[in-house]
Design a protein around this motif. Sequence first.
Motif: not given
Length: 152
Positions: A53-61, A140-148
């Motif tokens: 859940h944290s990964a998901m909302v962090a990636a979105l944000t 993990l989410g912030v990393g995914a967001g930055f990567f994407a």
Amino acid sequence: MNTFAELLGNRWLLTAVLASTGAQVLKVLLILLIERRWRPAAFMETGGMPSSHSAMVAALTTGIGLTQGVGSPLFAASAVFALIVMYDATGVRHSSGMQARLLNELVDELRAVVREGFAPLPLRVLLGHTYLEVGIGTLLGVGAGFFAFTVI
């Protein structure tokens, strides 16, 4: 463009879903690595390391912050939403999991005393997360967001 194609082309949504899925896959792999057992059912469970859940909302944000700017109202709404999700994961849901564990122990003790067919289903224990699990999920989410949104 039709609605389904727009949905599939939504980079923010896709990044968030992939970050969550990645966290769930990582959860199964960590169980395999640490506990030395294959438990694919953990993919569908809540709780545990890392927090999907944290990964998901962090990636979105993160995606919104990188594309819309951290001063945008959309980023503010997403950040507040993310903080609520993470607070809930470590607070209310974590406490519920601890209570479930204690109630399951109590039921086991009652079963030992009564022994006459009293067998309620055990309560789900892994509901919430520790701060570390939420922190790792967030990273993990912030990393995914930055990567994407910066690499791809």
